[in-house]
Scaffold this active site. Structure first.
Site, PDB file in Angstrom:
ATOM      1  CD  GLU A   1      -2.833   0.991   2.514  1.00 28.85           C
ATOM      2  OE1 GLU A   1      -3.861   1.688   2.529  1.00 28.85           O
ATOM      3  OE2 GLU A   1      -2.543   0.170   3.415  1.00 28.85           O
TER       4      GLU A   1
ATOM      5  CB  CYS B   1      -4.507  -2.201   3.829  1.00 28.92           C
ATOM      6  SG  CYS B   1      -3.687  -2.464   5.427  1.00 28.92           S
TER       7      CYS B   1
ATOM      8  N   GLY C   1      21.238  -4.496  34.616  1.00 28.08           N
ATOM      9  CA  GLY C   1      21.200  -5.868  35.092  1.00 28.08           C
ATOM     10  C   GLY C   1      19.805  -6.343  35.423  1.00 28.08           C
ATOM     11  N   GLY C   2      18.792  -5.467  35.204  1.00 27.92           N
ATOM     12  CA  GLY C   2      17.401  -5.843  35.415  1.00 27.92           C
ATOM     13  C   GLY C   2      16.775  -6.383  34.148  1.00 27.92           C
TER      14      GLY C   2
ATOM     15  CB  SER D   1      18.435  -2.374  30.861  1.00 24.66           C
ATOM     16  OG  SER D   1      18.902  -3.114  31.972  1.00 24.66           O
TER      17      SER D   1
END
Length: 732
Positions: free
Chosen positions: A48, A178, A361-362, A365
């Site tokens: 499209e 679409c 370190g989480g 991230s």
């Protein structure tokens, strides 16, 4: 020739178009046509609005966009690209002073037909009625005056414009665009009943988790009910905004999939060709009595007769493409590959030389780190497969020397991403170790920085200005002091991240700049659980539309399938911002869910009810009475709903500064494009909360009765609310 089998070779494609990049878009279109012709196709359909790019948005209101699109049409015709092959391209067209989203059919240096879109997408991420009108004269067409430069090539003063179909010597072909596939009264039904055997759909459909199933189901059901050939083309890639168009060009015949292109790919041009037996279509339709009856009374479409054969010549040997099973990526793989391709397009088109990621370190991230790692693996796979476009971009962006090329994903990651752990005295050794281990496994250039001195300087400056020294809560400080001391750490990380992004290429002897990657997930954006202008304020964010629950599943998948085992340990750790002092034994004393007063699972439920089910406070409470009746008492549900809406309202202003993020979830709170709600609320919601309290009291009273009409009525209310929630989830 009477009795000869009608076999046709048809082509559809995925194109990595870029809004307003007319030169690049035209180059990719001509490449797809050349490849389709090389494979023997007599018809090629593209995405499209492929000439200007789907994502032009308000650029569609500029007449230049229409003018340049016609210039590209003239180039296609003049260059002989339409010789011997029907080319179906998408572009905006002004007709009698009205702008339409159109399919333009070209053949042998002539314009056969311009078919305007009948139904426009105008919800969620789409604003097509802002730029286009729908064609309202069904089964009618009129003459359209062609621009002078096009007329000079074609020798035509005008061409047909409207709701018509193309009648070739051997078959009938038509298009829908679409959104028309998704509408209840879809054009393909009337087209099939009117005898159209080939229906194409040039689409601009973005990726959203678990959305491909819906698209394919609609096409499979359409051709199963009415028979026929359905060709689907789509844009693929990031065309300059938050959306990633996920390709998956495909072909279906009589309710079966016969070809499927890639859903996530770094190819700029991907052509899918099929050989279809049109006699099978006629046979399939003739075997269904009810279809025959409806078709016999169907209103015909106006025919544009074309003196051209779509089918193979009698002496050509062709075999129909066999049916195959659809392929679906697991949602965890979608999270990896979709944002990875989006990042690659953004990186190679922005002029940047890499990324800078604050790596805590989480889970969040680390998910971004894994996505960048996935990107590097995909780039190396494409280079190994011989993709010259990807190789050229990788050599340029990675600043490889002459004769060098990327062959190892970890080595490429070292060139393209610098990660930095910005710790304070409130950071634990565990998160520091996890960040370092992950960076090593992926291959990043990693920095470990302590920012306590910078934080101390800021608090000293504040004390100098005011004569007061703020303290954390555990040291006797007030809530305001405690929050301010947390926020200054987060905001200083953002300042340092952008400084490093500007200068790390210089430090490493390279040119250019780095794009800072954000890592706030969609649930934190919804709740407002982030500091305004902290390290989540970045250039782009690949996980800003992904829920915490999906990210945790993604981390488990990555640990195995991408070869980053450190992510298993990351996923197992409780989420924490580490902005308050550690416990005496060095353990983390603060967790995200305790801070928020709700779990990430609950946040996901609130988000879907708020956006997808369109619930305000009272209707959300009603829905959750049924959904959570076995978990919480009505009073507890009431408090949870009020708690969510209170903090949603208080923090809604943060949505105005959310980093531009990859759109992946239909309850995204993105204020800039997707979620058009205000950012100033009365956070007390007095009228709504009183209504909740009244209903909660009635529910509590009814539940205290062992039997009776009230209890039966409440049970029915619970069942109705639960059914409504299930219906909403199924619809999603």
């Amino acid at each position: 020739m009477v009795g000869r089998q009608r076999l046709a070779v048809l082509a559809t494609c995925n194109l990595d178009q870029w809004a307003m990049d007319f030169e690049g878009n035209l180059r990719r279109i001509t490449r797809s046509i050349a490849e389709a012709r090389r494979r023997g196709a007599t018809y090629r359909v593209g995405p499209e609005l492929e000439i200007p790019g789907y994502g032009c948005e308000d650029h569609f209101n500029e007449h230049d966009t229409v003018e340049h699109s016609w210039e590209c049409i003239a180039e296609l015709l003049r260059g002989g690209h339409t010789d011997g092959i029907v080319c179906d391209v998408g572009m905006p067209v002004m007709h009698r002073g009205v702008r339409y989203n159109c399919r333009v059919f070209l053949l042998n240096r002539r314009v056969l037909l311009i078919r305007p879109k009948l139904h426009l997408a105008n919800d969620g991420n789409y604003r097509e009625t802002r730029y286009f009108a729908t064609w309202k004269r069904r089964r009618q067409w009129e003459e359209h005056t062609l621009p002078a430069d096009v007329a000079a090539v074609t020798g035509q003063a005008s061409c047909p414009f409207g709701d018509a179909v193309l009648a070739f010597r051997d078959t009938v072909l038509a298009a829908e665009t679409c959104e028309e596939l998704f509408t209840p009264q879809a054009p393909h039904i009337d087209l099939a009943l009117a005898g159209v055997e080939i229906i194409s759909n040039g689409s601009g459909s973005h990726h959203q988790l678990r959305k491909l199933n819906q698209r394919l189901d609609l096409m499979l059901n359409a051709t199963a009910k009415s028979g026929g050939v359905y060709l689907y083309a789509n844009q693929q890639g990031c065309d300059g905004g938050r959306l990633y168009f996920d390709g998956c060009a495909c072909a279906l015949v009589n309710g079966k999939l016969v070809a499927q292109g890639s859903q996530f790919s770094m190819k700029e041009v991907e052509v899918v060709t099929v050989t279809v037996d049109l006699d099978e279509v006629a046979s399939y339709r003739g075997a269904v009595a009810s279809l025959q009856e409806q078709a016999s009374s169907a209103e015909p479409f106006p025919l544009i007769h074309v003196d051209f054969n779509l089918c193979c010549p009698p002496d050509a040997f062709c075999l129909p493409t066999p049916a195959r099973e659809p392929f679906y990526h697991a949602p965890e793989e979608e999270i990896g590959r979709g944002p990875a391709c989006w990042l690659w397009d953004y990186l190679r088109r922005s002029g940047a030389s890499g990324f800078l990621l604050p790596l805590s370190g989480g889970a969040d991230s680390s998910s971004v780190a894994a996505i960048v790692g996935c990107m590097c693996q995909m780039v190396c796979e494409a280079v190994a497969a011989g993709d010259e476009d990807v190789l050229a971009d990788a050599v340029r962006v990675g600043q490889y020397g002459e004769g060098e090329r990327p062959t190892d994903a970890a080595e490429l990651a070292n060139r393209l991403l610098c990660s930095v752990y910005m710790g304070t005295e409130n950071s634990s050794q565990e998160t520091q170790d996890r960040a370092a281990a992950l960076a090593k496994q992926v291959g990043f250039h990693h920095l470990n920085v302590k920012i306590d001195s910078v934080v101390a300087s800021m608090t000293s400056l504040f004390a100098l200005i005011t004569g007061r020294t703020p303290r954390f809560r555990v040291h006797g400080g007030s809530p305001a002091e405690n929050l301010a001391l947390q926020n200054i750490q987060a905001r200083l990380r953002m300042v340092l991240a952008f400084l490093l992004a500007q200068l790390m290429p210089w430090v490493r002897g390279r040119s250019g700049f780095l794009l800072v990657l954000g890592s706030a997930n969609v649930d934190e954006g919804l709740r407002g659980y982030l500091t305004k202008y902290d390290c989540s304020s970045a250039d782009i964010n690949p996980i800003g539309g992904i829920s915490k629950a999906d990210l945790r599943r993604f981390l488990r998948w990555c640990a195995v399938h991408l070869g980053y085992p450190a992510l298993a340990e990351v996923e197992a750790a409780p989420p924490t911002a580490e902005l308050e002092p550690l416990a005496a034994n060095g353990a983390v004393a603060q967790t995200d869910e305790q801070d928020m007063g709700m779990t990430y699972e609950e946040l996901g439920v609130y988000g879907r009810l708020r956006k997808i089910s369109r619930c305000g406070p009272l209707s959300m409470f009603r829905a959750l009475l049924g959904q959570w009746r076995d978990r919480y008492a009505p009073g507890e549900v009431a408090e949870k709903v009020k708690h969510f809406f209170k903090y949603y309202a208080i923090n809604r202003h943060k949505a105005t500064t959310l980093t531009p993020a990859y759109h992946a979830e239909s309850y995204s709170p993105d204020d800039n494009r997707f979620d058009h709600r205000q950012f100033l609320y009365n956070f007390r919601w007095p009228w709504q909360f009183r209504a909740i309290d009244r209903l909660a009291a009635q529910a509590e009273a009814a539940l205290q009765k062992p039997a009776g009409a009230a209890a039966v009525q409440l049970q029915r209310q619970h069942e109705a609310a639960a059914a409504g929630t299930r219906d909403a989830a199924l619809h999603t």
